[in-house]
Design a protein around this motif. Structure first.
Motif, PDB file in Angstrom:
ATOM      1  N   VAL A   1       0.702  -1.212   0.147  1.00  0.00           N
ATOM      2  CA  VAL A   1      -0.007   0.042   0.013  1.00  0.00           C
ATOM      3  C   VAL A   1       0.741   1.244  -0.115  1.00  0.00           C
ATOM      4  CG1 VAL A   1      -1.696   1.511   1.419  1.00  0.00           C
ATOM      5  CG2 VAL A   1      -2.001  -1.387   1.371  1.00  0.00           C
ATOM      6  N   GLN A   2       0.439   2.194  -0.707  1.00  0.00           N
ATOM      7  CA  GLN A   2       1.285   3.479  -0.863  1.00  0.00           C
ATOM      8  C   GLN A   2      -0.004   4.621  -0.698  1.00  0.00           C
ATOM      9  OE1 GLN A   2       3.992   3.597  -4.235  1.00  0.00           O
ATOM     10  NE2 GLN A   2       5.353   3.721  -2.747  1.00  0.00           N
ATOM     11  N   LEU A   3       0.423   5.511   0.066  1.00  0.00           N
ATOM     12  CA  LEU A   3      -0.369   6.882   0.183  1.00  0.00           C
ATOM     13  C   LEU A   3       0.382   7.820  -0.116  1.00  0.00           C
ATOM     14  CD1 LEU A   3      -2.400   5.814   3.421  1.00  0.00           C
ATOM     15  CD2 LEU A   3      -3.050   5.490   0.976  1.00  0.00           C
ATOM     16  N   VAL A   4       0.278   8.800  -1.088  1.00  0.00           N
ATOM     17  CA  VAL A   4       1.010  10.189  -1.673  1.00  0.00           C
ATOM     18  C   VAL A   4       0.165  11.061  -1.412  1.00  0.00           C
ATOM     19  CG1 VAL A   4       2.513  11.020  -3.192  1.00  0.00           C
ATOM     20  CG2 VAL A   4       2.354   8.501  -3.088  1.00  0.00           C
ATOM     21  N   GLU A   5       0.712  12.025  -0.412  1.00  0.00           N
ATOM     22  CA  GLU A   5      -0.175  13.281  -0.151  1.00  0.00           C
ATOM     23  C   GLU A   5       0.619  14.407  -1.004  1.00  0.00           C
ATOM     24  OE1 GLU A   5      -0.012  11.776   4.220  1.00  0.00           O
ATOM     25  OE2 GLU A   5       1.413  11.490   2.630  1.00  0.00           O
ATOM     26  N   SER A   6      -0.102  15.447  -1.403  1.00  0.00           N
ATOM     27  CA  SER A   6       0.442  16.536  -2.047  1.00  0.00           C
ATOM     28  C   SER A   6      -0.604  17.581  -1.601  1.00  0.00           C
ATOM     29  CB  SER A   6       0.459  16.434  -3.421  1.00  0.00           C
ATOM     30  OG  SER A   6      -0.697  16.151  -4.045  1.00  0.00           O
TER      31      SER A   6
ATOM     32  N   ASP B   1      -4.074   1.129   8.715  1.00  0.00           N
ATOM     33  CA  ASP B   1      -3.646  -0.001   8.323  1.00  0.00           C
ATOM     34  C   ASP B   1      -2.103   0.697   7.604  1.00  0.00           C
ATOM     35  OD1 ASP B   1      -6.511  -1.519   7.086  1.00  0.00           O
ATOM     36  OD2 ASP B   1      -5.416  -2.030   8.909  1.00  0.00           O
ATOM     37  N   SER B   2      -2.480   1.988   6.907  1.00  0.00           N
ATOM     38  CA  SER B   2      -1.414   2.535   6.296  1.00  0.00           C
ATOM     39  C   SER B   2      -1.405   4.097   6.415  1.00  0.00           C
ATOM     40  CB  SER B   2      -1.531   2.201   4.711  1.00  0.00           C
ATOM     41  OG  SER B   2      -1.423   0.936   4.559  1.00  0.00           O
ATOM     42  N   TRP B   3      -0.399   4.590   6.467  1.00  0.00           N
ATOM     43  CA  TRP B   3      -0.215   6.084   6.538  1.00  0.00           C
ATOM     44  C   TRP B   3       0.772   6.686   5.395  1.00  0.00           C
ATOM     45  CZ3 TRP B   3      -2.526   8.688  10.254  1.00  0.00           C
ATOM     46  CH2 TRP B   3      -2.713   7.982  11.812  1.00  0.00           C
ATOM     47  N   GLY B   4       0.331   7.885   5.129  1.00  0.00           N
ATOM     48  CA  GLY B   4       1.132   8.731   3.881  1.00  0.00           C
ATOM     49  C   GLY B   4       2.271   9.358   4.530  1.00  0.00           C
ATOM     50  N   GLN B   5       3.118   9.936   3.927  1.00  0.00           N
ATOM     51  CA  GLN B   5       4.250  10.512   4.308  1.00  0.00           C
ATOM     52  C   GLN B   5       4.106  11.742   5.176  1.00  0.00           C
ATOM     53  OE1 GLN B   5       3.623  10.913   1.345  1.00  0.00           O
ATOM     54  NE2 GLN B   5       3.803  12.651   0.824  1.00  0.00           N
TER      55      GLN B   5
ATOM     56  N   LEU C   1      -5.508  19.501  -0.178  1.00  0.00           N
ATOM     57  CA  LEU C   1      -4.832  18.445   0.066  1.00  0.00           C
ATOM     58  C   LEU C   1      -5.261  17.339  -0.958  1.00  0.00           C
ATOM     59  CD1 LEU C   1      -3.872  18.480   3.714  1.00  0.00           C
ATOM     60  CD2 LEU C   1      -2.850  19.859   2.018  1.00  0.00           C
ATOM     61  N   SER C   2      -4.405  16.545  -1.345  1.00  0.00           N
ATOM     62  CA  SER C   2      -4.617  15.398  -2.127  1.00  0.00           C
ATOM     63  C   SER C   2      -4.009  14.027  -1.815  1.00  0.00           C
ATOM     64  CB  SER C   2      -4.458  15.422  -3.632  1.00  0.00           C
ATOM     65  OG  SER C   2      -5.216  16.446  -4.264  1.00  0.00           O
ATOM     66  N   CYS C   3      -4.461  12.986  -1.699  1.00  0.00           N
ATOM     67  CA  CYS C   3      -3.807  11.586  -1.324  1.00  0.00           C
ATOM     68  C   CYS C   3      -4.230  10.755  -2.238  1.00  0.00           C
ATOM     69  CB  CYS C   3      -4.274  11.289   0.152  1.00  0.00           C
ATOM     70  SG  CYS C   3      -3.788   9.707   0.536  1.00  0.00           S
ATOM     71  N   VAL C   4      -3.339  10.295  -3.178  1.00  0.00           N
ATOM     72  CA  VAL C   4      -3.376   9.129  -4.008  1.00  0.00           C
ATOM     73  C   VAL C   4      -3.107   7.672  -3.653  1.00  0.00           C
ATOM     74  CG1 VAL C   4      -2.710   8.429  -6.287  1.00  0.00           C
ATOM     75  CG2 VAL C   4      -2.896  10.773  -5.935  1.00  0.00           C
TER      76      VAL C   4
ATOM     77  N   ALA D   1     -12.618   6.769  -8.829  1.00  0.00           N
ATOM     78  CA  ALA D   1     -12.002   6.742 -10.289  1.00  0.00           C
ATOM     79  C   ALA D   1     -10.618   6.957 -10.334  1.00  0.00           C
ATOM     80  CB  ALA D   1     -12.865   7.777 -11.174  1.00  0.00           C
ATOM     81  N   VAL D   2     -10.038   7.691  -9.635  1.00  0.00           N
ATOM     82  CA  VAL D   2      -8.665   8.135  -9.576  1.00  0.00           C
ATOM     83  C   VAL D   2      -7.989   7.615  -8.047  1.00  0.00           C
ATOM     84  CG1 VAL D   2      -8.926   9.845 -11.306  1.00  0.00           C
ATOM     85  CG2 VAL D   2      -9.238  10.487  -8.809  1.00  0.00           C
ATOM     86  N   ASN D   3      -8.822   6.902  -7.398  1.00  0.00           N
ATOM     87  CA  ASN D   3      -8.056   6.451  -6.055  1.00  0.00           C
ATOM     88  C   ASN D   3      -7.623   7.437  -5.374  1.00  0.00           C
ATOM     89  OD1 ASN D   3      -8.894   3.730  -7.039  1.00  0.00           O
ATOM     90  ND2 ASN D   3      -6.789   2.807  -6.735  1.00  0.00           N
ATOM     91  N   THR D   4      -8.446   8.774  -5.117  1.00  0.00           N
ATOM     92  CA  THR D   4      -7.825   9.709  -4.470  1.00  0.00           C
ATOM     93  C   THR D   4      -8.794  10.397  -3.316  1.00  0.00           C
ATOM     94  OG1 THR D   4      -6.613  10.398  -6.292  1.00  0.00           O
ATOM     95  CG2 THR D   4      -6.943  12.266  -4.684  1.00  0.00           C
ATOM     96  N   VAL D   5      -8.165  10.572  -2.229  1.00  0.00           N
ATOM     97  CA  VAL D   5      -9.114  11.422  -1.230  1.00  0.00           C
ATOM     98  C   VAL D   5      -8.536  12.874  -1.017  1.00  0.00           C
ATOM     99  CG1 VAL D   5      -7.607  10.478   0.600  1.00  0.00           C
ATOM    100  CG2 VAL D   5      -9.789  11.159   0.993  1.00  0.00           C
TER     101      VAL D   5
END
Length: 121
Positions: free
Chosen positions: A2-7, A109-113, A20-23, A74-78
């Motif tokens: 699992v990968q969560l990438v914030e921006s 279960d998973s955290w972004g950076q 903020l976005s998280c893919v 559709a783009v796996n983004t929150v």
């Protein structure tokens, strides 16, 4: 895995806005609850908002009416839209994936950076 990438973090003046976005990848996004937490220096990480796979949302009292969480399968983004920002919103914001059983009982279960949000007065 699992990968969560914030921006989307940055420096903004009080009263301003950020989105903020998280893919997410490596998970079944459409059936996973997602959330945002934040941590300011010297403080514990705190809950900000969450959105269940069904779209149901809950917010911390400190951000109600100012922040909005949403998701796009559709783009796996929150997303987290931050409006009317205050200096006390300054923190590192983390995306989280897991399961909310109730407002007080959840499993991450998973955290972004993390992505830094700084609000100047």
């Amino acid at each position: 895995q699992v990968q969560l990438v914030e921006s989307g973090g940055g420096l903004v003046r009080a009263g301003g806005s950020l989105r903020l976005s998280c893919v997410a990848s490596g998970l079944t996004f459409s059936t996973t609850d997602m959330g945002w937490f934040r941590q300011a220096p010297g403080n514990e990480r705190e809950f900000v908002a969450r959105i269940k796979w069904s779209g149901q949302t809950v917010y911390a009292d400190s951000v109600v009416g100012r922040f909005t969480i949403s998701r796009d399968s559709a783009v796996n983004t929150v997303y987290l839209l931050l409006n009317s920002l205050k200096p006390e919103d300054t923190a590192t914001y983390y995306c989280a994936a897991g399961r909310w059983y109730s407002e007080a009982l959840y499993r991450i279960d998973s955290w972004g950076q993390g992505t830094q949000v700084t609000v100047s007065s």
